[in-house]
Design a protein around this motif. Structure first.
Motif, PDB file in Angstrom:
ATOM      1  N   GLY A   1      -9.657 -49.356   3.601  1.00  0.00           N
ATOM      2  CA  GLY A   1      -8.662 -49.278   4.623  1.00  0.00           C
ATOM      3  C   GLY A   1      -8.656 -47.990   5.474  1.00  0.00           C
ATOM      4  O   GLY A   1      -8.393 -48.085   6.539  1.00  0.00           O
ATOM      5  N   ARG A   2      -8.739 -46.807   4.708  1.00  0.00           N
ATOM      6  CA  ARG A   2      -8.694 -45.747   5.477  1.00  0.00           C
ATOM      7  C   ARG A   2     -10.133 -45.530   6.529  1.00  0.00           C
ATOM      8  O   ARG A   2      -9.779 -45.309   7.492  1.00  0.00           O
ATOM      9  CB  ARG A   2      -8.730 -44.525   4.476  1.00  0.00           C
ATOM     10  N   GLY A   3     -10.837 -45.952   6.024  1.00  0.00           N
ATOM     11  CA  GLY A   3     -12.233 -45.952   6.610  1.00  0.00           C
ATOM     12  C   GLY A   3     -12.170 -46.738   8.003  1.00  0.00           C
ATOM     13  O   GLY A   3     -12.429 -46.343   9.204  1.00  0.00           O
TER      14      GLY A   3
ATOM     15  N   ASN B   1     -21.683 -44.578  -4.922  1.00  0.00           N
ATOM     16  CA  ASN B   1     -20.409 -45.023  -5.732  1.00  0.00           C
ATOM     17  C   ASN B   1     -20.344 -46.250  -5.856  1.00  0.00           C
ATOM     18  O   ASN B   1     -21.190 -47.094  -5.068  1.00  0.00           O
ATOM     19  CB  ASN B   1     -19.159 -44.249  -5.385  1.00  0.00           C
ATOM     20  N   GLY B   2     -19.076 -47.054  -6.149  1.00  0.00           N
ATOM     21  CA  GLY B   2     -18.889 -48.300  -5.950  1.00  0.00           C
ATOM     22  C   GLY B   2     -18.852 -49.022  -4.654  1.00  0.00           C
ATOM     23  O   GLY B   2     -19.425 -49.895  -4.401  1.00  0.00           O
ATOM     24  N   ASN B   3     -18.089 -48.354  -3.731  1.00  0.00           N
ATOM     25  CA  ASN B   3     -18.147 -48.945  -2.335  1.00  0.00           C
ATOM     26  C   ASN B   3     -19.601 -48.763  -1.901  1.00  0.00           C
ATOM     27  O   ASN B   3     -19.949 -49.759  -1.047  1.00  0.00           O
ATOM     28  CB  ASN B   3     -17.083 -47.776  -1.579  1.00  0.00           C
TER      29      ASN B   3
ATOM     30  N   LEU C   1     -19.754 -41.531 -10.104  1.00  0.00           N
ATOM     31  CA  LEU C   1     -18.343 -42.139  -9.958  1.00  0.00           C
ATOM     32  C   LEU C   1     -16.942 -41.157  -9.971  1.00  0.00           C
ATOM     33  O   LEU C   1     -17.161 -40.392 -11.099  1.00  0.00           O
ATOM     34  CB  LEU C   1     -18.196 -43.322 -10.811  1.00  0.00           C
ATOM     35  N   PHE C   2     -16.131 -41.204  -9.070  1.00  0.00           N
ATOM     36  CA  PHE C   2     -14.919 -40.767  -9.366  1.00  0.00           C
ATOM     37  C   PHE C   2     -14.019 -41.131 -10.358  1.00  0.00           C
ATOM     38  O   PHE C   2     -13.674 -40.570 -11.406  1.00  0.00           O
ATOM     39  CB  PHE C   2     -14.118 -40.678  -7.894  1.00  0.00           C
ATOM     40  N   TYR C   3     -14.001 -42.656 -10.262  1.00  0.00           N
ATOM     41  CA  TYR C   3     -13.214 -43.210 -11.505  1.00  0.00           C
ATOM     42  C   TYR C   3     -14.393 -43.905 -12.279  1.00  0.00           C
ATOM     43  O   TYR C   3     -14.407 -45.205 -12.370  1.00  0.00           O
ATOM     44  CB  TYR C   3     -12.311 -44.513 -10.850  1.00  0.00           C
ATOM     45  N   ARG C   4     -14.807 -42.887 -13.058  1.00  0.00           N
ATOM     46  CA  ARG C   4     -15.955 -43.128 -14.075  1.00  0.00           C
ATOM     47  C   ARG C   4     -15.418 -44.314 -15.088  1.00  0.00           C
ATOM     48  O   ARG C   4     -14.841 -43.957 -15.760  1.00  0.00           O
ATOM     49  CB  ARG C   4     -16.855 -42.182 -14.444  1.00  0.00           C
TER      50      ARG C   4
ATOM     51  N   GLU D   1     -18.797 -49.311 -17.766  1.00  0.00           N
ATOM     52  CA  GLU D   1     -19.162 -50.606 -17.594  1.00  0.00           C
ATOM     53  C   GLU D   1     -19.586 -50.697 -16.190  1.00  0.00           C
ATOM     54  O   GLU D   1     -20.077 -51.178 -15.556  1.00  0.00           O
ATOM     55  CB  GLU D   1     -17.835 -51.552 -17.536  1.00  0.00           C
ATOM     56  N   ARG D   2     -18.499 -49.879 -15.204  1.00  0.00           N
ATOM     57  CA  ARG D   2     -18.809 -49.855 -13.833  1.00  0.00           C
ATOM     58  C   ARG D   2     -20.387 -49.103 -13.470  1.00  0.00           C
ATOM     59  O   ARG D   2     -21.169 -49.602 -12.791  1.00  0.00           O
ATOM     60  CB  ARG D   2     -17.851 -49.025 -12.940  1.00  0.00           C
ATOM     61  N   GLU D   3     -20.567 -48.053 -14.284  1.00  0.00           N
ATOM     62  CA  GLU D   3     -21.826 -47.316 -14.001  1.00  0.00           C
ATOM     63  C   GLU D   3     -23.030 -48.448 -14.277  1.00  0.00           C
ATOM     64  O   GLU D   3     -24.067 -48.627 -13.346  1.00  0.00           O
ATOM     65  CB  GLU D   3     -22.086 -46.429 -15.360  1.00  0.00           C
TER      66      GLU D   3
ATOM     67  N   GLU E   1     -14.243 -36.712 -13.224  1.00  0.00           N
ATOM     68  CA  GLU E   1     -15.373 -37.328 -13.825  1.00  0.00           C
ATOM     69  C   GLU E   1     -16.617 -37.255 -12.875  1.00  0.00           C
ATOM     70  O   GLU E   1     -17.921 -37.412 -13.540  1.00  0.00           O
ATOM     71  CB  GLU E   1     -15.091 -38.819 -13.913  1.00  0.00           C
ATOM     72  N   ARG E   2     -16.728 -36.830 -11.460  1.00  0.00           N
ATOM     73  CA  ARG E   2     -17.600 -36.653 -10.825  1.00  0.00           C
ATOM     74  C   ARG E   2     -18.386 -35.429 -11.110  1.00  0.00           C
ATOM     75  O   ARG E   2     -19.603 -35.131 -10.675  1.00  0.00           O
ATOM     76  CB  ARG E   2     -17.208 -36.386  -9.371  1.00  0.00           C
ATOM     77  N   ARG E   3     -17.893 -34.503 -12.130  1.00  0.00           N
ATOM     78  CA  ARG E   3     -18.639 -33.274 -12.607  1.00  0.00           C
ATOM     79  C   ARG E   3     -19.925 -33.815 -13.345  1.00  0.00           C
ATOM     80  O   ARG E   3     -20.912 -32.868 -13.244  1.00  0.00           O
ATOM     81  CB  ARG E   3     -17.642 -32.385 -13.520  1.00  0.00           C
TER      82      ARG E   3
ATOM     83  N   ILE F   1     -21.798 -39.409   5.053  1.00  0.00           N
ATOM     84  CA  ILE F   1     -21.461 -40.413   5.816  1.00  0.00           C
ATOM     85  C   ILE F   1     -19.781 -40.683   5.389  1.00  0.00           C
ATOM     86  O   ILE F   1     -19.318 -40.953   4.634  1.00  0.00           O
ATOM     87  CB  ILE F   1     -22.211 -41.711   5.751  1.00  0.00           C
ATOM     88  N   ASP F   2     -19.171 -40.368   6.546  1.00  0.00           N
ATOM     89  CA  ASP F   2     -17.755 -40.447   6.444  1.00  0.00           C
ATOM     90  C   ASP F   2     -16.860 -40.744   7.642  1.00  0.00           C
ATOM     91  O   ASP F   2     -17.125 -39.924   8.791  1.00  0.00           O
ATOM     92  CB  ASP F   2     -17.159 -39.344   5.950  1.00  0.00           C
ATOM     93  N   LEU F   3     -16.204 -41.701   7.907  1.00  0.00           N
ATOM     94  CA  LEU F   3     -15.757 -42.035   9.114  1.00  0.00           C
ATOM     95  C   LEU F   3     -14.334 -41.322   9.386  1.00  0.00           C
ATOM     96  O   LEU F   3     -14.234 -41.388  10.670  1.00  0.00           O
ATOM     97  CB  LEU F   3     -15.198 -43.733   8.987  1.00  0.00           C
TER      98      LEU F   3
ATOM     99  N   ASP G   1     -19.661 -42.083  10.956  1.00  0.00           N
ATOM    100  CA  ASP G   1     -19.871 -43.620  11.326  1.00  0.00           C
ATOM    101  C   ASP G   1     -19.750 -44.617   9.934  1.00  0.00           C
ATOM    102  O   ASP G   1     -19.736 -44.110   9.044  1.00  0.00           O
ATOM    103  CB  ASP G   1     -21.412 -43.662  11.894  1.00  0.00           C
ATOM    104  N   ASN G   2     -19.484 -45.750  10.353  1.00  0.00           N
ATOM    105  CA  ASN G   2     -19.329 -46.710   9.147  1.00  0.00           C
ATOM    106  C   ASN G   2     -20.945 -46.585   8.543  1.00  0.00           C
ATOM    107  O   ASN G   2     -21.827 -46.952   9.323  1.00  0.00           O
ATOM    108  CB  ASN G   2     -18.961 -48.014   9.799  1.00  0.00           C
ATOM    109  N   ILE G   3     -20.618 -46.601   7.177  1.00  0.00           N
ATOM    110  CA  ILE G   3     -21.934 -46.785   6.377  1.00  0.00           C
ATOM    111  C   ILE G   3     -22.755 -47.877   6.555  1.00  0.00           C
ATOM    112  O   ILE G   3     -24.032 -47.703   6.741  1.00  0.00           O
ATOM    113  CB  ILE G   3     -21.680 -46.636   4.761  1.00  0.00           C
ATOM    114  N   VAL G   4     -22.319 -49.017   7.062  1.00  0.00           N
ATOM    115  CA  VAL G   4     -22.986 -50.309   6.980  1.00  0.00           C
ATOM    116  C   VAL G   4     -23.843 -50.102   8.512  1.00  0.00           C
ATOM    117  O   VAL G   4     -24.934 -50.927   8.683  1.00  0.00           O
ATOM    118  CB  VAL G   4     -22.361 -51.642   7.146  1.00  0.00           C
TER     119      VAL G   4
END
Ligand code: PTJ
Length: 270
Positions: free
Chosen positions: A40-42, A79-81, A105-108, A111-113, A145-147, A183-185, A201-204
């Motif tokens: 949403g921020r992006g 990461n996830g996004n 991942l920041f919120y590692r 399962e998500r990895e 957790e990104r460390r 890459i960061d809007l 720019d938008n990553i897409v």
């Protein structure tokens, strides 16, 4: 399925489809709940930029690709996004520039990895670092957790592409002497300001352009690639991004903003 629900004529169709990819990614266990907020921020900054790739982003794309091609050990951090939005493009770019792919991942969670690594493999990745025991090394001075990084990936990389990143890690990677491309809007985010090269720019939109650029620049000599980096100034690029937003808002604020809506005629019985 969602495609069918958004009519082709919907003025916000593209944006809604991107949003839906994140929701799908969340349901598949790729995206963190916080990732939906980050998107949403992006979106807000994309609105301000005009939802089109601008010249300052093209400049940064060229420099970023030059840095990746000159690198001895380039790594793309996912990461996830990023996985939900551009898995295919990550794999394609990694192949063109011969880079490693690492889940970070920041919120590692384990399962998500695993889900992200599987998803990348479904999109053609042969090897995905940073999963489970592989994330056994640590980035100094970083407490999230990104460390945790792979000793065969980010730890030993000289150039790292870290899209949609948080500022702490960008700074920590810089302190380790690595070249960081992001890459960061949001041109004002700490990541955008701490990276060596910031693609606002938008990553897409940015990732397909990076792949095209990498195919083109692969034919260039190392000397020519180095010259691209020598002439690149990230501060100037961030200033251009902000000036673009400023001018756009100024011109919009002097134009007619209300939409003309054709109202149906009321009958006297109403
Ligand atoms: O999957 P995880 O656990 O690693 O978590 C990923 C998120 C994105 C949730 C995490 O890294 C995070 O909280 O990031 P931030 O600090 O919210 O930063 C994300 C940055 O990416 C913000 O500056 C957004 O403006 C920007 N952004 C969001 N969507 C896009 C984007 N930039 C480019 N393209 C986008 N589609």
């Amino acid at each position: 399925m969602f495609k069918l629900l958004i009519p082709p004529s919907h003025p916000r169709r593209e944006s809604l489809l991107i949003r839906e990819r994140l929701v799908e990614g969340f349901k598949r266990g790729l995206v963190a709940l916080e990732g939906l907020i980050a998107h949403g921020r992006g979106e807000c900054f994309d609105y301000l930029i005009g939802e089109k790739t601008q010249p300052f982003a093209l400049k940064a794309i060229e420099a970023g690709v030059a840095a990746l091609l000159l690198a001895e050990y380039p790594v793309i951090s996912v990461n996830g996004n990023v996985a939900a939005l551009v898995a295919k493009e990550v794999v394609e770019l990694a192949k063109v520039i011969d880079a490693k792919i690492e889940v970070n991942l920041f919120y590692r969670t384990r399962e998500r990895e695993k889900a992200i690594a599987e998803w990348l493999k479904e999109h053609g990745a042969e090897e995905v670092l940073g999963v489970g025991e592989d994330a056994s090394a640590t980035i100094p001075e970083l407490f999230s957790e990104r460390r945790r990084v792979s000793p065969r990936g980010i730890l030993v990389a000289d150039v790292v592409l870290v899209p949609l990143e948080d500022g702490d890690r960008t700074e920590a990677l810089r302190k380790m002497g690595k070249t960081v491309i992001t890459i960061d809007l949001n041109p004002l985010s700490r990541t955008a300001r701490a990276a060596n090269i910031t693609i606002v720019d938008n990553i897409v939109r940015a990732m397909p352009l990076m792949i095209k650029k990498a195919e083109e620049l692969k034919g260039w000599s190392r000397e020519r690639l180095r010259r691209v980096l020598e002439n690149y100034d990230n501060n100037e690029v961030l200033q251009e991004a902000l000036k673009h937003i400023l001018h756009r808002l100024e011109s919009l604020s002097n134009s007619k903003l209300v939409l003309e809506i054709e109202e149906a005629c009321r009958t006297s019985s109403e």
